[in-house]
Design a protein around this motif. Structure first.
Motif, PDB file in Angstrom:
ATOM      1  N   ILE A   1       0.796  -1.225   0.000  1.00  0.00           N
ATOM      2  CA  ILE A   1       0.000   0.000   0.000  1.00  0.00           C
ATOM      3  C   ILE A   1       0.829   1.276   0.000  1.00  0.00           C
ATOM      4  O   ILE A   1       0.282   2.359  -0.070  1.00  0.00           O
ATOM      5  CB  ILE A   1      -0.977   0.014   1.195  1.00  0.00           C
ATOM      6  N   GLU A   2       2.152   1.156   0.109  1.00  0.00           N
ATOM      7  CA  GLU A   2       2.996   2.346   0.080  1.00  0.00           C
ATOM      8  C   GLU A   2       4.428   1.937  -0.229  1.00  0.00           C
ATOM      9  O   GLU A   2       4.771   0.769  -0.201  1.00  0.00           O
ATOM     10  CB  GLU A   2       2.932   3.091   1.411  1.00  0.00           C
ATOM     11  N   LEU A   3       5.264   2.916  -0.538  1.00  0.00           N
ATOM     12  CA  LEU A   3       6.687   2.647  -0.720  1.00  0.00           C
ATOM     13  C   LEU A   3       7.348   2.667   0.640  1.00  0.00           C
ATOM     14  O   LEU A   3       6.944   3.441   1.503  1.00  0.00           O
ATOM     15  CB  LEU A   3       7.333   3.716  -1.607  1.00  0.00           C
ATOM     16  N   PRO A   4       8.371   1.915   0.878  1.00  0.00           N
ATOM     17  CA  PRO A   4       8.989   0.947  -0.019  1.00  0.00           C
ATOM     18  C   PRO A   4       8.472  -0.486   0.191  1.00  0.00           C
ATOM     19  O   PRO A   4       9.100  -1.287   0.865  1.00  0.00           O
ATOM     20  CB  PRO A   4      10.460   1.053   0.336  1.00  0.00           C
ATOM     21  N   PHE A   5       7.326  -0.776  -0.351  1.00  0.00           N
ATOM     22  CA  PHE A   5       6.769  -2.121  -0.333  1.00  0.00           C
ATOM     23  C   PHE A   5       6.723  -2.651  -1.762  1.00  0.00           C
ATOM     24  O   PHE A   5       6.423  -1.919  -2.684  1.00  0.00           O
ATOM     25  CB  PHE A   5       5.340  -2.119   0.207  1.00  0.00           C
ATOM     26  N   ALA A   6       6.974  -3.918  -1.936  1.00  0.00           N
ATOM     27  CA  ALA A   6       6.855  -4.598  -3.220  1.00  0.00           C
ATOM     28  C   ALA A   6       7.053  -6.082  -2.951  1.00  0.00           C
ATOM     29  O   ALA A   6       7.297  -6.488  -1.818  1.00  0.00           O
ATOM     30  CB  ALA A   6       7.897  -4.079  -4.214  1.00  0.00           C
ATOM     31  N   ALA A   7       6.992  -6.892  -3.988  1.00  0.00           N
ATOM     32  CA  ALA A   7       7.246  -8.321  -3.812  1.00  0.00           C
ATOM     33  C   ALA A   7       8.670  -8.552  -3.316  1.00  0.00           C
ATOM     34  O   ALA A   7       8.913  -9.355  -2.423  1.00  0.00           O
ATOM     35  CB  ALA A   7       7.009  -9.060  -5.114  1.00  0.00           C
ATOM     36  N   LEU A   8       9.631  -7.812  -3.876  1.00  0.00           N
ATOM     37  CA  LEU A   8      11.038  -7.893  -3.485  1.00  0.00           C
ATOM     38  C   LEU A   8      11.517  -6.484  -3.143  1.00  0.00           C
ATOM     39  O   LEU A   8      11.370  -5.572  -3.949  1.00  0.00           O
ATOM     40  CB  LEU A   8      11.872  -8.466  -4.631  1.00  0.00           C
ATOM     41  N   VAL A   9      12.081  -6.323  -1.939  1.00  0.00           N
ATOM     42  CA  VAL A   9      12.547  -5.014  -1.490  1.00  0.00           C
ATOM     43  C   VAL A   9      14.017  -5.102  -1.106  1.00  0.00           C
ATOM     44  O   VAL A   9      14.406  -5.973  -0.323  1.00  0.00           O
ATOM     45  CB  VAL A   9      11.720  -4.523  -0.276  1.00  0.00           C
ATOM     46  N   LEU A  10      14.834  -4.206  -1.666  1.00  0.00           N
ATOM     47  CA  LEU A  10      16.248  -4.106  -1.320  1.00  0.00           C
ATOM     48  C   LEU A  10      16.508  -2.746  -0.690  1.00  0.00           C
ATOM     49  O   LEU A  10      16.251  -1.712  -1.315  1.00  0.00           O
ATOM     50  CB  LEU A  10      17.141  -4.240  -2.548  1.00  0.00           C
ATOM     51  N   LEU A  11      17.007  -2.747   0.540  1.00  0.00           N
ATOM     52  CA  LEU A  11      17.396  -1.523   1.235  1.00  0.00           C
ATOM     53  C   LEU A  11      18.851  -1.687   1.650  1.00  0.00           C
ATOM     54  O   LEU A  11      19.183  -2.579   2.440  1.00  0.00           O
ATOM     55  CB  LEU A  11      16.516  -1.294   2.463  1.00  0.00           C
ATOM     56  N   SER A  12      19.730  -0.878   1.081  1.00  0.00           N
ATOM     57  CA  SER A  12      21.178  -0.973   1.344  1.00  0.00           C
ATOM     58  C   SER A  12      21.671  -2.404   1.183  1.00  0.00           C
ATOM     59  O   SER A  12      22.359  -2.952   2.033  1.00  0.00           O
ATOM     60  CB  SER A  12      21.508  -0.462   2.745  1.00  0.00           C
TER      61      SER A  12
END
Length: 182
Positions: free
Chosen positions: A82-93
């Motif tokens: 429902i918002e960023l950073p959401f998705a099927a695959l999420v990469l943070l650093s």
């Protein structure tokens, strides 16, 4: 998972299934280097609390401060964000190679299949991104939302991805990208 060199291997992606609830990611690599996830179908997933500056982030598979992660022969599907950073695959650093994977039937606000932040690198190789849907009337949106990350696509296919409302949406949205290799 908060260890180094973890390798999770299922027998077969069609029969080895991880089904999560929307309360957190199905698989979460947190400060995990040299890890791999192979031969799974991962269904659903949700957010997690982070001090990263976003408050909540996540999806079916989430990487936070993780390097040299391999996701191979996996299907990731039915994630609703429902918002960023959401998705099927999420990469943070994080740095990740996605090889021979299918990201399908995911529905997201401004991002459907992948969210990748500016401190990350993503290589997708021989992967299929299909039947994902993105909603929200924003020009800054895409099935792959690349927020200043390095992105390399090799032999990938995009099929039947849908955009609700906004005709200016993109299959891949780059927000001040570092580099793109196709």
């Amino acid at each position: 998972i908060m260890k180094r060199n973890v390798r999770l291997v299922g027998e077969d992606r069609n029969t080895t299934i991880i089904k999560a609830k929307f309360g957190g990611p199905a698989v979460f690599f947190n400060d995990n280097d040299n890890a791999s996830l192979e031969n799974f179908t991962i269904i659903k997933g949700g957010g997690f609390r982070t001090d990263y500056g976003y408050g909540y982030a996540g999806g079916a598979v989430a990487l936070l401060y993780s390097e040299n992660v391999l996701i191979k022969n996996c299907t990731i599907k039915e994630v609703f964000s429902i918002e960023l950073p959401f998705a099927a695959l999420v990469l943070l650093s994080s740095d990740c190679i996605v090889k021979n994977c299918i990201l399908e039937e995911n529905l997201g606000f401004r991002s459907g299949a992948v969210y990748c932040d500016r401190y990350s690198s993503l290589q997708m190789d021989k992967s299929l991104i299909r039947n994902n849907e993105m909603f929200g009337n924003y020009s800054q949106s895409g099935i792959l939302y690349i927020d200043g990350a390095n992105l390399k696509l090799i032999d990938c296919a995009f099929e039947n991805n849908q955009f609700e409302i906004s005709p200016t949406s993109n299959v891949i949205f780059f927000f001040s990208e570092k580099s793109l290799t196709v």
